[in-house]
Design a protein around this motif. Structure first.
Motif, PDB file in Angstrom:
ATOM      1  N   VAL A 217       1.048  -1.251  -0.090  1.00  0.00           N
ATOM      2  CA  VAL A 217      -0.035   0.051  -0.111  1.00  0.00           C
ATOM      3  C   VAL A 217       1.047   1.259   0.171  1.00  0.00           C
ATOM      4  N   ALA A 218       0.463   2.115  -1.177  1.00  0.00           N
ATOM      5  CA  ALA A 218       1.429   3.359  -1.160  1.00  0.00           C
ATOM      6  C   ALA A 218       0.798   4.455  -0.727  1.00  0.00           C
ATOM      7  N   VAL A 219       1.098   5.456   0.203  1.00  0.00           N
ATOM      8  CA  VAL A 219       0.649   6.582   0.812  1.00  0.00           C
ATOM      9  C   VAL A 219       1.794   7.848   0.792  1.00  0.00           C
ATOM     10  N   PRO A 220       1.168   9.048   0.763  1.00  0.00           N
ATOM     11  CA  PRO A 220       2.198  10.110   0.873  1.00  0.00           C
ATOM     12  C   PRO A 220       3.055   9.902   1.830  1.00  0.00           C
ATOM     13  N   ARG A 221       4.202  10.257   1.412  1.00  0.00           N
ATOM     14  CA  ARG A 221       5.302  10.330   2.373  1.00  0.00           C
ATOM     15  C   ARG A 221       5.382  11.185   3.331  1.00  0.00           C
ATOM     16  N   THR A 222       5.415  11.004   4.586  1.00  0.00           N
ATOM     17  CA  THR A 222       5.412  11.859   5.934  1.00  0.00           C
ATOM     18  C   THR A 222       6.644  12.266   6.648  1.00  0.00           C
ATOM     19  N   GLY A 223       7.581  11.156   6.270  1.00  0.00           N
ATOM     20  CA  GLY A 223       9.101  11.416   6.937  1.00  0.00           C
ATOM     21  C   GLY A 223      10.014  10.957   6.093  1.00  0.00           C
ATOM     22  N   SER A 224      11.353  10.596   6.430  1.00  0.00           N
ATOM     23  CA  SER A 224      12.418  10.413   5.536  1.00  0.00           C
ATOM     24  C   SER A 224      12.637   9.090   5.684  1.00  0.00           C
ATOM     25  N   GLY A 225      12.107   8.138   6.213  1.00  0.00           N
ATOM     26  CA  GLY A 225      12.360   6.671   6.160  1.00  0.00           C
ATOM     27  C   GLY A 225      11.991   6.012   4.885  1.00  0.00           C
ATOM     28  N   ALA A 226      12.853   4.958   4.552  1.00  0.00           N
ATOM     29  CA  ALA A 226      12.769   4.408   3.178  1.00  0.00           C
ATOM     30  C   ALA A 226      11.543   3.591   3.219  1.00  0.00           C
ATOM     31  N   GLY A 227      10.950   3.113   4.087  1.00  0.00           N
ATOM     32  CA  GLY A 227       9.855   2.358   3.841  1.00  0.00           C
ATOM     33  C   GLY A 227       9.197   1.798   5.507  1.00  0.00           C
ATOM     34  N   VAL A 228       8.255   1.164   5.462  1.00  0.00           N
ATOM     35  CA  VAL A 228       7.750   0.833   6.927  1.00  0.00           C
ATOM     36  C   VAL A 228       7.416  -0.876   6.674  1.00  0.00           C
ATOM     37  N   GLY A 229       6.962  -1.490   7.744  1.00  0.00           N
ATOM     38  CA  GLY A 229       7.029  -2.820   8.039  1.00  0.00           C
ATOM     39  C   GLY A 229       5.604  -3.341   7.920  1.00  0.00           C
ATOM     40  N   PRO A 230       5.185  -4.428   8.011  1.00  0.00           N
ATOM     41  CA  PRO A 230       3.926  -5.095   7.750  1.00  0.00           C
ATOM     42  C   PRO A 230       2.872  -4.440   8.676  1.00  0.00           C
ATOM     43  N   THR A 231       3.194  -3.861   9.877  1.00  0.00           N
ATOM     44  CA  THR A 231       2.359  -3.503  10.769  1.00  0.00           C
ATOM     45  C   THR A 231       1.316  -2.493  10.243  1.00  0.00           C
ATOM     46  N   GLY A 232       1.389  -1.784   9.247  1.00  0.00           N
ATOM     47  CA  GLY A 232       0.672  -0.909   8.499  1.00  0.00           C
ATOM     48  C   GLY A 232      -0.496  -1.343   7.812  1.00  0.00           C
ATOM     49  N   VAL A 233      -0.504  -2.613   7.416  1.00  0.00           N
ATOM     50  CA  VAL A 233      -1.458  -3.313   6.655  1.00  0.00           C
ATOM     51  C   VAL A 233      -2.317  -4.449   7.388  1.00  0.00           C
ATOM     52  N   ARG A 234      -3.566  -4.209   7.185  1.00  0.00           N
ATOM     53  CA  ARG A 234      -4.376  -5.318   7.775  1.00  0.00           C
ATOM     54  C   ARG A 234      -5.021  -5.872   6.538  1.00  0.00           C
ATOM     55  N   VAL A 235      -4.446  -7.210   6.487  1.00  0.00           N
ATOM     56  CA  VAL A 235      -5.032  -8.005   5.200  1.00  0.00           C
ATOM     57  C   VAL A 235      -6.117  -9.168   5.428  1.00  0.00           C
ATOM     58  N   THR A 236      -7.248  -8.841   5.007  1.00  0.00           N
ATOM     59  CA  THR A 236      -8.422  -9.868   5.075  1.00  0.00           C
ATOM     60  C   THR A 236      -8.419 -10.369   3.583  1.00  0.00           C
ATOM     61  N   GLU A 237      -8.122 -12.054   3.591  1.00  0.00           N
ATOM     62  CA  GLU A 237      -8.185 -12.822   2.435  1.00  0.00           C
ATOM     63  C   GLU A 237      -9.568 -13.502   2.407  1.00  0.00           C
ATOM     64  N   HIS A 238     -10.068 -13.624   1.098  1.00  0.00           N
ATOM     65  CA  HIS A 238     -11.213 -14.475   0.620  1.00  0.00           C
ATOM     66  C   HIS A 238     -11.030 -15.450  -0.385  1.00  0.00           C
ATOM     67  N   ASP A 239     -11.622 -16.609  -0.207  1.00  0.00           N
ATOM     68  CA  ASP A 239     -11.492 -17.415  -1.614  1.00  0.00           C
ATOM     69  C   ASP A 239     -13.019 -17.104  -2.516  1.00  0.00           C
ATOM     70  N   ARG A 240     -12.747 -16.444  -3.551  1.00  0.00           N
ATOM     71  CA  ARG A 240     -14.164 -16.113  -4.383  1.00  0.00           C
ATOM     72  C   ARG A 240     -14.262 -17.083  -5.611  1.00  0.00           C
ATOM     73  N   SER A 241     -13.514 -18.215  -5.564  1.00  0.00           N
ATOM     74  CA  SER A 241     -13.485 -18.984  -6.767  1.00  0.00           C
ATOM     75  C   SER A 241     -15.109 -19.540  -7.008  1.00  0.00           C
ATOM     76  N   GLY A 242     -15.957 -19.600  -6.038  1.00  0.00           N
ATOM     77  CA  GLY A 242     -17.297 -20.006  -6.175  1.00  0.00           C
ATOM     78  C   GLY A 242     -18.022 -18.965  -6.419  1.00  0.00           C
ATOM     79  N   ALA A 243     -17.838 -17.644  -6.185  1.00  0.00           N
ATOM     80  CA  ALA A 243     -18.707 -16.714  -7.084  1.00  0.00           C
ATOM     81  C   ALA A 243     -18.387 -16.508  -8.346  1.00  0.00           C
ATOM     82  N   VAL A 244     -16.926 -16.568  -8.748  1.00  0.00           N
ATOM     83  CA  VAL A 244     -16.748 -16.460 -10.135  1.00  0.00           C
ATOM     84  C   VAL A 244     -17.299 -17.442 -11.114  1.00  0.00           C
ATOM     85  N   SER A 245     -16.996 -18.647 -10.510  1.00  0.00           N
ATOM     86  CA  SER A 245     -17.291 -19.635 -11.455  1.00  0.00           C
ATOM     87  C   SER A 245     -18.911 -20.186 -11.641  1.00  0.00           C
ATOM     88  N   SER A 246     -19.600 -19.446 -10.436  1.00  0.00           N
ATOM     89  CA  SER A 246     -21.049 -19.689 -10.643  1.00  0.00           C
ATOM     90  C   SER A 246     -21.825 -18.551 -11.380  1.00  0.00           C
TER      91      SER A 246
END
Length: 253
Positions: A219-248
């Motif tokens: 996820v890219a957000v406007p830079r607010t400091g001088s650091g090169a990047g941030v770790g994974p704590t800034g992202v909350r990922v929710t995953e779904h399997d949508r094969s059934g919805a697409v195939s049907s």
């Protein structure tokens, strides 16, 4: 930063999904000779439209998408949502490799998603010469031979997700975009001298699909400091399997 990531499969492709596509997408589909590539494109379009249609409260075929390359104006750029006035601003990213097709959706920020088929044949040494920095290559060479392919794929998915989030494709110098070691949390260690990079911070999260295939969301957000990047704590990922919805969707009977 919440991100919804949904997965479908190449086997979900069927002719009933064509009704979801706009004229530009149908023309591209019909111009693609390879059946597997055509199927992945079809499922990626259908999954994107189904997800965005749910969020916008509109029929998936009516979701307004743009596919315009910023360099040549051709219909092959990163797809963008022309959000109706007053609706939430969503960005989304499509990825596919082997039989996997994924779509990430994020509100209020730019998102990139990449997955790689862990079972695909790969010349790791050749790929590393093209894609990795000197330090990344040294880390790869220090590993036992059996560990080099999964390590390369982890680094590569991180880079590809970053490039997609920034919307620059492979036009950014890959050797200058340096990621953290594969066993460490995903972080950008060094940025290329590129205007798209210097204006943004990247939040990244590693994933594994079906227990073996590496995937990364950025996820890219406007830079607010001088650091090169941030770790994974800034992202909350929710995953779904949508094969059934697409195939049907759109099947008769």
């Amino acid at each position: 930063m919440p991100v919804e990531v949904s997965w479908a499969r190449l086997g979900d492709a069927h002719d009933g999904l064509r009704s979801l596509l706009d004229p530009v997408e149908r023309a591209r589909l019909d111009a693609t000779p390879d059946p597997a590539t055509r199927g992945r494109f079809l499922v990626g379009c259908a999954l994107s439209r189904l997800l965005l249609g749910e969020l916008l409260g509109m029929p998936p075929a009516d979701v307004p998408l743009r596919r315009v390359c910023p360099r040549c104006g051709g219909p092959h750029g990163k797809p963008r949502l022309d959000a109706p006035a007053g609706s939430a601003a969503y960005d989304f990213s499509v990825t596919h490799s082997g039989a996997l097709i994924g779509v990430a959706v994020c509100a209020g920020a730019e998102v990139g998603l990449d997955v790689e088929d862990a079972d695909a044949a790969l010349d790791v040494d050749s790929a590393a010469r093209i894609a990795l920095s000197a330090r990344e290559s040294a880390i790869l060479r220090s590993l036992p031979p059996a560990d080099r392919k999964p390590a390369f794929l982890r680094i590569w998915t991180r880079k590809e997700a970053v490039l997609k989030a920034l919307g620059v494709g492979l036009h950014m110098p890959l050797h200058a975009l340096e990621m953290s070691p594969p066993e460490a949390p995903p972080t950008v260690l060094a940025w290329p001298d590129h205007p798209a990079a210097v204006r943004r911070e990247l939040h990244l999260a590693d994933m594994v699909v079906d227990g073996v295939h590496p995937a990364v969301v950025a996820v890219a957000v406007p830079r607010t400091g001088s650091g090169a990047g941030v770790g994974p704590t800034g992202v909350r990922v929710t995953e779904h399997d949508r094969s059934g919805a697409v195939s049907s969707y759109g099947r008769l009977g």
